[in-house]
Every structure is written in structure tokens, then in C-alpha cells.
Design a protein around this motif. Sequence first.
Motif, PDB file in Angstrom:
ATOM      1  N   MET A   1       0.341  -0.705  -0.316  1.00  0.00           N
ATOM      2  CA  MET A   1       0.152   0.358  -0.369  1.00  0.00           C
ATOM      3  C   MET A   1       0.858   1.492   0.177  1.00  0.00           C
ATOM      4  SD  MET A   1      -3.203  -1.349   2.358  1.00  0.00           S
ATOM      5  CE  MET A   1      -1.778  -1.105   4.172  1.00  0.00           C
ATOM      6  N   GLU A   2       0.203   2.389  -0.031  1.00  0.00           N
ATOM      7  CA  GLU A   2       1.034   3.397  -0.660  1.00  0.00           C
ATOM      8  C   GLU A   2      -0.062   4.560  -0.280  1.00  0.00           C
ATOM      9  OE1 GLU A   2       3.189   4.625  -3.747  1.00  0.00           O
ATOM     10  OE2 GLU A   2       4.780   2.859  -3.005  1.00  0.00           O
ATOM     11  N   ARG A   3      -0.698   4.649   0.975  1.00  0.00           N
ATOM     12  CA  ARG A   3      -1.480   5.279   1.294  1.00  0.00           C
ATOM     13  C   ARG A   3      -0.874   6.815   1.485  1.00  0.00           C
ATOM     14  NH1 ARG A   3      -4.215   1.967   6.751  1.00  0.00           N
ATOM     15  NH2 ARG A   3      -1.654   1.645   6.932  1.00  0.00           N
ATOM     16  N   PHE A   4       0.576   7.404   1.921  1.00  0.00           N
ATOM     17  CA  PHE A   4       0.411   8.551   2.219  1.00  0.00           C
ATOM     18  C   PHE A   4       1.925   8.845   1.256  1.00  0.00           C
ATOM     19  CE2 PHE A   4      -0.663   5.628   6.593  1.00  0.00           C
ATOM     20  CZ  PHE A   4      -0.471   6.961   6.878  1.00  0.00           C
ATOM     21  N   THR A   5       1.591   8.747  -0.214  1.00  0.00           N
ATOM     22  CA  THR A   5       2.799   9.163  -1.386  1.00  0.00           C
ATOM     23  C   THR A   5       2.374  10.698  -1.115  1.00  0.00           C
ATOM     24  OG1 THR A   5       2.266   7.374  -2.477  1.00  0.00           O
ATOM     25  CG2 THR A   5       3.631   8.932  -3.563  1.00  0.00           C
ATOM     26  N   ASN A   6       3.411  10.768  -1.014  1.00  0.00           N
ATOM     27  CA  ASN A   6       3.812  12.189  -0.743  1.00  0.00           C
ATOM     28  C   ASN A   6       2.845  13.193  -0.104  1.00  0.00           C
ATOM     29  OD1 ASN A   6       5.662  12.696  -2.972  1.00  0.00           O
ATOM     30  ND2 ASN A   6       3.215  12.824  -4.139  1.00  0.00           N
ATOM     31  N   ARG A   7       2.102  12.555   1.276  1.00  0.00           N
ATOM     32  CA  ARG A   7       1.992  12.755   2.028  1.00  0.00           C
ATOM     33  C   ARG A   7       3.084  13.041   3.410  1.00  0.00           C
ATOM     34  NH1 ARG A   7      -3.947  10.998   3.526  1.00  0.00           N
ATOM     35  NH2 ARG A   7      -4.710  11.274   1.029  1.00  0.00           N
ATOM     36  N   THR A   8       3.354  14.491   4.162  1.00  0.00           N
ATOM     37  CA  THR A   8       4.440  14.502   5.853  1.00  0.00           C
ATOM     38  C   THR A   8       3.717  14.405   6.476  1.00  0.00           C
ATOM     39  OG1 THR A   8       5.222  16.195   3.839  1.00  0.00           O
ATOM     40  CG2 THR A   8       5.745  16.074   6.219  1.00  0.00           C
ATOM     41  N   VAL A   9       4.372  13.718   7.499  1.00  0.00           N
ATOM     42  CA  VAL A   9       3.721  13.197   8.768  1.00  0.00           C
ATOM     43  C   VAL A   9       5.101  13.769   9.529  1.00  0.00           C
ATOM     44  CG1 VAL A   9       3.477  11.177  10.302  1.00  0.00           C
ATOM     45  CG2 VAL A   9       2.455  11.188   7.683  1.00  0.00           C
ATOM     46  N   LEU A  10       4.550  13.883  10.872  1.00  0.00           N
ATOM     47  CA  LEU A  10       5.357  13.933  11.799  1.00  0.00           C
ATOM     48  C   LEU A  10       4.646  13.379  12.888  1.00  0.00           C
ATOM     49  CD1 LEU A  10       7.519  15.993  13.806  1.00  0.00           C
ATOM     50  CD2 LEU A  10       5.368  17.164  13.959  1.00  0.00           C
ATOM     51  N   ILE A  11       6.473  12.801  13.370  1.00  0.00           N
ATOM     52  CA  ILE A  11       6.416  11.625  14.618  1.00  0.00           C
ATOM     53  C   ILE A  11       7.575  12.515  15.647  1.00  0.00           C
ATOM     54  CG2 ILE A  11       6.864   9.282  15.546  1.00  0.00           C
ATOM     55  CD1 ILE A  11       6.691   8.369  12.669  1.00  0.00           C
ATOM     56  N   THR A  12       6.401  12.229  17.097  1.00  0.00           N
ATOM     57  CA  THR A  12       7.909  12.925  18.598  1.00  0.00           C
ATOM     58  C   THR A  12       7.942  12.028  19.196  1.00  0.00           C
ATOM     59  OG1 THR A  12       5.574  13.122  19.876  1.00  0.00           O
ATOM     60  CG2 THR A  12       6.451  15.768  18.472  1.00  0.00           C
ATOM     61  N   GLY A  13       9.202  11.998  18.952  1.00  0.00           N
ATOM     62  CA  GLY A  13       9.730  10.508  19.838  1.00  0.00           C
ATOM     63  C   GLY A  13       9.511   9.161  18.739  1.00  0.00           C
ATOM     64  N   GLY A  14      10.570   9.628  17.982  1.00  0.00           N
ATOM     65  CA  GLY A  14      11.287   8.512  16.538  1.00  0.00           C
ATOM     66  C   GLY A  14      11.869   7.690  17.033  1.00  0.00           C
ATOM     67  N   THR A  15      12.784   7.991  17.567  1.00  0.00           N
ATOM     68  CA  THR A  15      14.211   7.654  17.604  1.00  0.00           C
ATOM     69  C   THR A  15      14.401   5.934  17.979  1.00  0.00           C
ATOM     70  OG1 THR A  15      14.780   8.360  20.152  1.00  0.00           O
ATOM     71  CG2 THR A  15      14.831   9.570  17.974  1.00  0.00           C
ATOM     72  N   SER A  16      13.172   5.479  18.932  1.00  0.00           N
ATOM     73  CA  SER A  16      12.982   3.951  19.162  1.00  0.00           C
ATOM     74  C   SER A  16      11.231   3.278  19.506  1.00  0.00           C
ATOM     75  CB  SER A  16      14.140   4.115  20.401  1.00  0.00           C
ATOM     76  OG  SER A  16      12.759   4.593  21.802  1.00  0.00           O
ATOM     77  N   GLY A  17      11.258   1.817  19.545  1.00  0.00           N
ATOM     78  CA  GLY A  17      10.213   1.578  19.976  1.00  0.00           C
ATOM     79  C   GLY A  17       8.802   1.546  18.418  1.00  0.00           C
ATOM     80  N   MET A  18       7.929   2.608  19.318  1.00  0.00           N
ATOM     81  CA  MET A  18       6.635   2.510  18.291  1.00  0.00           C
ATOM     82  C   MET A  18       6.907   3.545  17.164  1.00  0.00           C
ATOM     83  SD  MET A  18       3.928   1.892  21.742  1.00  0.00           S
ATOM     84  CE  MET A  18       4.802   2.335  22.831  1.00  0.00           C
ATOM     85  N   GLY A  19       7.521   4.477  18.190  1.00  0.00           N
ATOM     86  CA  GLY A  19       8.433   5.884  17.263  1.00  0.00           C
ATOM     87  C   GLY A  19       8.488   5.495  15.978  1.00  0.00           C
ATOM     88  N   LEU A  20       9.844   4.498  16.360  1.00  0.00           N
ATOM     89  CA  LEU A  20      10.393   4.832  15.209  1.00  0.00           C
ATOM     90  C   LEU A  20       9.999   3.226  13.853  1.00  0.00           C
ATOM     91  CD1 LEU A  20      13.439   4.561  13.963  1.00  0.00           C
ATOM     92  CD2 LEU A  20      13.840   2.654  15.058  1.00  0.00           C
ATOM     93  N   ALA A  21       9.015   2.497  14.615  1.00  0.00           N
ATOM     94  CA  ALA A  21       8.148   1.959  13.848  1.00  0.00           C
ATOM     95  C   ALA A  21       7.222   1.985  13.128  1.00  0.00           C
ATOM     96  CB  ALA A  21       7.844   0.486  14.647  1.00  0.00           C
ATOM     97  N   THR A  22       6.833   3.695  13.327  1.00  0.00           N
ATOM     98  CA  THR A  22       5.716   4.369  12.994  1.00  0.00           C
ATOM     99  C   THR A  22       6.071   4.854  11.763  1.00  0.00           C
ATOM    100  OG1 THR A  22       4.396   4.043  14.449  1.00  0.00           O
ATOM    101  CG2 THR A  22       3.575   5.959  13.326  1.00  0.00           C
ATOM    102  N   ALA A  23       7.472   5.023  11.605  1.00  0.00           N
ATOM    103  CA  ALA A  23       8.569   6.001  10.980  1.00  0.00           C
ATOM    104  C   ALA A  23       8.401   5.200   9.669  1.00  0.00           C
ATOM    105  CB  ALA A  23       9.704   6.541  11.353  1.00  0.00           C
TER     106      ALA A  23
END
Length: 251
Positions: free
Chosen positions: A1-23
Motif C-alpha cells: 500500500m502507498e496510502r501516504f504517498t507525498n504526504r508529510t507526517v510528524l512523529i515525536t519521540g521517533g528514535t526508538s520503539g513505537m515512534g521508530l516503527a511508525t516512521a
Amino acid sequence: MERFTNRTVLITGGTSGMGLATARRLLDEGAYVVITGRDEARLRRAAAELDAGPRLLTVRADAADLADLDRLMRRVETWRGGLDAVFANAGTGVFKLSSELTEADFDQASDVNFKGVYFTVQKALPLLKEGGAIVLNASWTIHRGLPVASVYSATKAAVHNLARTLGSELAPRGIRVNSVSPGYIDTEMYRGANPDPEADRRNAAEVPLGSIGHAAEVAAAVAFLASDDASYVTGQDLVVDGGLVGSVPHR
């Protein structure tokens, strides 16, 4: 799937765990992703692991520091002009009996888990496009009491209440706001609170599906809530816990 093509998403706390996995999940689906963290070295490691080239922006920022959040939003605006979604994920765990909690513990939990989430959303709103989505990271402990989590659970309950109230407030802009409540998920924070393998086995035994969850499973839930697949979902809490809150394990 490419539901987020060209979309911009901010993830805080993105260096590990759930944030990194979501990124990782959103990059795989075509997004441009901004991740934040308080430590430059961890940000560099996360960037190397994600290996997304120009579709990834890393910004050192403390979610509880409003000046950092202002600088973050200026970087995002310069980079992409606006945002399509926000995952306010940065959080901390303070797990002690209420009789042992200090004022410093209270301030740390409330500053990161609630103040940080609140002002991340506030500062991001001018950049968030109509029809955008906000996902807040809450916790299974808002649905079930955990003896050592009085302040942690209270901050997470505030986060979900924020999803409901902002879901109403921002509906005229077509912006949906939801929370996700992970159960026992194998992350650095979980391992820090449960270093004993026996505790791990006890926790898994409470879960009807019989195991500790993975960060990627939470990332899939966040991706759903942030995507057009959840276009008629707002003010809700999606529990990702293997049945921990709502069911009794089969014996």
C-alpha cells in the motif's frame, strides 16, 4: 500500500520503539516523515536505520520545551510547507507506588506525557492541512488500573480525553483526532520497566493472545488512524493489547 504517498507526517519521540516503527511503516507507504528526539546520536542512528534519504527529516527537540517545538515547526514548514498528519508519541514512564512518587517524578511525567502532547498539537495546527489527522499515544492503563502507574495512567487518560475534545473542536476543519492505547509492547521503555524474564512471562500470561506485542503492530494501528481508511473515525481510542483490557485469557 502507498496510502501516504507525498504526504508529510510528524512523529515525536521517533528514535526508538513505537515512534521508530511508525516512521518505518509510513516511509514504506510513501510518506515524507519528520522524527524528533532529545539526543542527536540517537537521531543519527535512527536515520541510518531508516535509510530514507530525502524523505526523512530528523530534528532534535524536547516535546516538553515550547521553544524547541517552535523551532521544530519552523523546520517542518521550511522543509515541506505543511503537515498531513501528526503522531504525538513522545512519552516517558514513571512506575512507582503513589507513596514513593516525588514531585520531580510527577513533573517529569506530566511535562512529557501531557504538556508535551498538548503543545505539540497546538504548535502543529497552523501547519496541519484540512482533512489531516492527529494520533495521540495513550496507554492500556487508561482502561484498567495498574498499581505502580498512578501518575503515568493519569497523564495518559488526559491524552485520550484530549483526543475526544480536539476531535470535536477540529471537526469543522476536517481534522480527525484519535488515540491509540498500546498494551504490553516490546520497546526500550517496556524492557526498562520489566527487566526480569519472569515478569515478562507473567505479563504475557495476562494477554489472551499469549504474547507481548511488537512495535510494528502499534505502527499498523497508527497508520490506519492517520490514513483515509479511517476517514469517519474521530475522538476514539484504538486499543492494541492482544485482549489484555477486555478479555480473560483462556486457561
